[in-house]
Design a protein around this motif. Sequence first.
Motif, PDB file in Angstrom:
ATOM      1  N   HIS A  61       0.850  -1.187   0.000  1.00 43.14           N
ATOM      2  CA  HIS A  61       0.000   0.000   0.000  1.00 43.14           C
ATOM      3  C   HIS A  61       0.889   1.242   0.000  1.00 43.14           C
ATOM      4  O   HIS A  61       1.924   1.281   0.680  1.00 43.14           O
ATOM      5  N   PRO A  62       0.523   2.271  -0.765  1.00 42.81           N
ATOM      6  CA  PRO A  62       1.384   3.464  -0.870  1.00 42.81           C
ATOM      7  C   PRO A  62       1.722   4.131   0.471  1.00 42.81           C
ATOM      8  O   PRO A  62       2.772   4.754   0.588  1.00 42.81           O
ATOM      9  N   GLU A  63       0.858   3.985   1.474  1.00 39.10           N
ATOM     10  CA  GLU A  63       1.140   4.639   2.762  1.00 39.10           C
ATOM     11  C   GLU A  63       2.287   3.966   3.506  1.00 39.10           C
ATOM     12  O   GLU A  63       2.903   4.563   4.373  1.00 39.10           O
ATOM     13  N   ARG A  64       2.554   2.693   3.213  1.00 41.32           N
ATOM     14  CA  ARG A  64       3.671   1.935   3.793  1.00 41.32           C
ATOM     15  C   ARG A  64       3.673   2.001   5.323  1.00 41.32           C
ATOM     16  O   ARG A  64       4.713   2.173   5.955  1.00 41.32           O
ATOM     17  N   ARG A  65       2.520   1.838   5.932  1.00 34.51           N
ATOM     18  CA  ARG A  65       2.433   1.912   7.394  1.00 34.51           C
ATOM     19  C   ARG A  65       2.725   0.563   8.044  1.00 34.51           C
ATOM     20  O   ARG A  65       2.324  -0.480   7.547  1.00 34.51           O
ATOM     21  N   HIS A  66       3.415   0.624   9.180  1.00 33.58           N
ATOM     22  CA  HIS A  66       3.624  -0.586   9.967  1.00 33.58           C
ATOM     23  C   HIS A  66       2.479  -0.723  10.970  1.00 33.58           C
ATOM     24  O   HIS A  66       1.626   0.153  11.093  1.00 33.58           O
ATOM     25  N   ARG A  67       2.475  -1.855  11.684  1.00 34.17           N
ATOM     26  CA  ARG A  67       1.466  -2.046  12.721  1.00 34.17           C
ATOM     27  C   ARG A  67       2.109  -2.522  14.015  1.00 34.17           C
ATOM     28  O   ARG A  67       1.604  -3.410  14.700  1.00 34.17           O
ATOM     29  N   VAL A  68       3.232  -1.914  14.345  1.00 36.19           N
ATOM     30  CA  VAL A  68       3.886  -2.184  15.627  1.00 36.19           C
ATOM     31  C   VAL A  68       3.337  -1.199  16.650  1.00 36.19           C
ATOM     32  O   VAL A  68       3.317   0.010  16.409  1.00 36.19           O
ATOM     33  N   LYS A  69       2.896  -1.706  17.783  1.00 39.07           N
ATOM     34  CA  LYS A  69       2.285  -0.863  18.813  1.00 39.07           C
ATOM     35  C   LYS A  69       3.368  -0.276  19.718  1.00 39.07           C
ATOM     36  O   LYS A  69       4.276  -0.986  20.157  1.00 39.07           O
ATOM     37  N   LEU A  70       3.252   1.017  19.978  1.00 38.34           N
ATOM     38  CA  LEU A  70       4.150   1.677  20.924  1.00 38.34           C
ATOM     39  C   LEU A  70       3.436   1.820  22.262  1.00 38.34           C
ATOM     40  O   LEU A  70       2.335   2.375  22.337  1.00 38.34           O
ATOM     41  N   TYR A  71       4.085   1.312  23.315  1.00 35.69           N
ATOM     42  CA  TYR A  71       3.600   1.475  24.682  1.00 35.69           C
ATOM     43  C   TYR A  71       4.608   2.309  25.466  1.00 35.69           C
ATOM     44  O   TYR A  71       5.815   2.306  25.162  1.00 35.69           O
ATOM     45  N   VAL A  72       4.129   3.000  26.454  1.00 36.44           N
ATOM     46  CA  VAL A  72       4.997   3.674  27.420  1.00 36.44           C
ATOM     47  C   VAL A  72       4.574   3.191  28.795  1.00 36.44           C
ATOM     48  O   VAL A  72       3.427   3.404  29.213  1.00 36.44           O
ATOM     49  N   LYS A  73       5.485   2.468  29.449  1.00 32.66           N
ATOM     50  CA  LYS A  73       5.201   1.914  30.779  1.00 32.66           C
ATOM     51  C   LYS A  73       3.903   1.111  30.780  1.00 32.66           C
ATOM     52  O   LYS A  73       3.040   1.270  31.627  1.00 32.66           O
ATOM     53  N   ARG A  74       3.755   0.239  29.760  1.00 30.85           N
ATOM     54  CA  ARG A  74       2.619  -0.673  29.601  1.00 30.85           C
ATOM     55  C   ARG A  74       1.333   0.014  29.176  1.00 30.85           C
ATOM     56  O   ARG A  74       0.269  -0.599  29.129  1.00 30.85           O
ATOM     57  N   GLY A  89       3.786  -6.540  16.534  1.00 28.26           N
ATOM     58  CA  GLY A  89       4.256  -6.682  17.897  1.00 28.26           C
ATOM     59  C   GLY A  89       4.202  -5.383  18.665  1.00 28.26           C
ATOM     60  O   GLY A  89       3.451  -4.458  18.326  1.00 28.26           O
ATOM     61  N   VAL A  90       5.024  -5.299  19.723  1.00 33.44           N
ATOM     62  CA  VAL A  90       5.009  -4.127  20.602  1.00 33.44           C
ATOM     63  C   VAL A  90       6.431  -3.701  20.931  1.00 33.44           C
ATOM     64  O   VAL A  90       7.359  -4.509  20.984  1.00 33.44           O
ATOM     65  N   VAL A  91       6.570  -2.407  21.154  1.00 32.28           N
ATOM     66  CA  VAL A  91       7.772  -1.826  21.756  1.00 32.28           C
ATOM     67  C   VAL A  91       7.289  -1.010  22.943  1.00 32.28           C
ATOM     68  O   VAL A  91       6.423  -0.148  22.793  1.00 32.28           O
ATOM     69  N   ASP A  92       7.838  -1.282  24.126  1.00 40.91           N
ATOM     70  CA  ASP A  92       7.395  -0.624  25.360  1.00 40.91           C
ATOM     71  C   ASP A  92       8.568   0.156  25.940  1.00 40.91           C
ATOM     72  O   ASP A  92       9.574  -0.421  26.350  1.00 40.91           O
ATOM     73  N   SER A  93       8.447   1.475  25.952  1.00 43.79           N
ATOM     74  CA  SER A  93       9.523   2.345  26.422  1.00 43.79           C
ATOM     75  C   SER A  93       9.345   2.710  27.888  1.00 43.79           C
ATOM     76  O   SER A  93       8.224   2.957  28.348  1.00 43.79           O
ATOM     77  N   GLU A  94      10.457   2.760  28.593  1.00 45.66           N
ATOM     78  CA  GLU A  94      10.445   3.225  29.986  1.00 45.66           C
ATOM     79  C   GLU A  94      10.837   4.690  30.086  1.00 45.66           C
ATOM     80  O   GLU A  94      10.701   5.295  31.152  1.00 45.66           O
ATOM     81  N   ASP A  95      11.313   5.274  28.996  1.00 46.26           N
ATOM     82  CA  ASP A  95      11.911   6.606  29.067  1.00 46.26           C
ATOM     83  C   ASP A  95      11.073   7.714  28.439  1.00 46.26           C
ATOM     84  O   ASP A  95      11.278   8.883  28.751  1.00 46.26           O
ATOM     85  N   LEU A  96      10.166   7.379  27.549  1.00 44.57           N
ATOM     86  CA  LEU A  96       9.293   8.404  26.984  1.00 44.57           C
ATOM     87  C   LEU A  96       8.287   8.856  28.041  1.00 44.57           C
ATOM     88  O   LEU A  96       7.845   8.051  28.870  1.00 44.57           O
TER      89      LEU A  96
END
Length: 624
Positions: A277-290, A310-317
């Motif tokens: 698709h031209p938008e080329r979007r991913h579907r990885v979820k960003l979490y901050v502290k769950r 999948g998910v990426v969960d940041s402790e610093d944002l």
Amino acid sequence: MAEERLFFQAEVSRLLHIVANSLYSEKEVFLRELVSNASDACDRLRYLALTAPELTEDDPEFRIVLSVDKKGRGLTVADNGVGMDREELIENLGTIARSGTQAFVDRLTGDSSRDVALIGQFGVGFYSAFIVADRVEVTSRKAGEEQAWLWTSDGSGEFSVTEAERDSRGTSVTVHLKKGEKEFLEPERLRHIVKTYSDHIPIPIRLDGEGDKLNAAAALWTLPRKDISEDQYKEFYHHVGHAFDDPWLTIHARAEGKIEYTLLLFAPSVRPFDLFHPERRHRVKLYVKRIFITDDHEGLVPPYLRFLRGVVDSEDLPLNVSRELLQTSPILARIKSAVTRRVIGEIKKKAKKEPEEYARFWENFGAVLKEGIYEDPDQRDVLLEIARFRSTARGDELISLDDYVERMKDGQEAIYYIGGESLEGLRHSPQLEGFVARGVEVLLLTDAVDEFWAPAAQRYADKSFVSVTQGAADLDKFALQDEDAAREDGEGPSDSQTATLIALLKQTLGDVVKDVRTSERLTDSAVCLVADEHDLDMRLARMLKQQGQLDELAPRVLEINPRHALIKSLARRATEKGASDALEDAAHLLFDQARIAEGEPLPDPAAFSRRLADAMTKSIAATA
């Protein structure tokens, strides 16, 4: 407002027909899909409440509740998430996704084992309820609003929407079960399904009237890897990716130090429908502290890894991070860089350990990964290492650039490639004849991105990338492999005859060609077209013109094969009196023949047809 009856989008009706006829081999997955949707609704409201806390003030604890009505054969999945208004009910439940609808329909085959994988990819898992239901009711009240709405359908082609009442925000999906499906009204059966498919969902799931949670309700990615089974990883992938295939690769890691984050990422084994698709979007979820933040932020993973789930969960944002802040966050930029390196590194390991599995993965996602060679100079070298290609030397076998370099001829300084629409078309390209005859391997590139990454990469293992359709072919240093062909290769018209023919062709064709010259790359064909070494590769130029990024194609070089019988005859005729007029049609026919070999449309098919008919008439008359 009176009840309003609406028709499903045509594609939804077809989908419902497939689903209703037992598309799924395991009917119980309908509950997994409804619970997953409820979890997503809670996640989205939790994020909205960071900046609008009034949305959850009256009910801050998120939950999913299953209720059973044995007498009415009803099973309800209720959440206190974000909810939907009238328009959202119609949009989300009456149409398929928001893009790629026709692509979805085109890929439905009627084969249950294949179509099941497509259902989740298109975000239409809700319709799986019709596997077991003869009617589905959805009552929803959007957070922050007072009015609730009721959506109802029996899956036969239409649905209704009307005003309703609901005490609080959220959505309730009531599945009125068909006869013979009463197993889904039994508490023990429901507990088993939730434990099997939804244990990882970090929101409590309860059975109405019972206090105990049915699931662990812990974010799976926060648990140690040793405590997570392969089945748990698989079911989390199904949930987070709305997928039905099994993951090809699972990456679970925690980064500690200056920046701390956890990632749990999956590479699918089946190509997602919207990969190109031209938008080329991913579907990885960003979490901050769950806490869920977003699932489509372009700064989290690069577009060429958009197949990841999948998910990426940041402790610093910061928890109240906005989309504007995400755009410029140095923390997120560093996470993106580290995640990218990690993913490519894991893919490289698997390519080495399991080459056959990797070949299948490359068939699905190679074209996307090659975008990174063009777009990401930092990862270019390793992406070139893991890239796979077909070539003139190995049939349908995929090879690496290291394989190619290892087989290079003595004195060969370039990695040769040719781009085109199909492998079959490339294998018959006249530009390849001289390379194949001399045993010089050529990469066969059929993805659109190939025309961009190859010039951008420039070199690999200190060897330059060279298109065989651009510039003069430097093949005289390589001997022909066939002795008979080598003897024939030396037979041709005299230099003066060839020079006269070239001059005549230039005079006749004029500005439509940049030059006319003899060819080293042709052995069987009479002519071919190539780009001048200072011009764009021919395929790239055509692509840019089609996209409106190039006004006109630069004139190409016409190469002639002086050892071909036709060119020999024309060269001898070119020195005779009146040759200029006699060979005018032949010059245009040669040029059109070269265009046809390139798959290009002729600007004047009628003129070509007339010249060809005249040439055939003269030939037949001469032999009569």
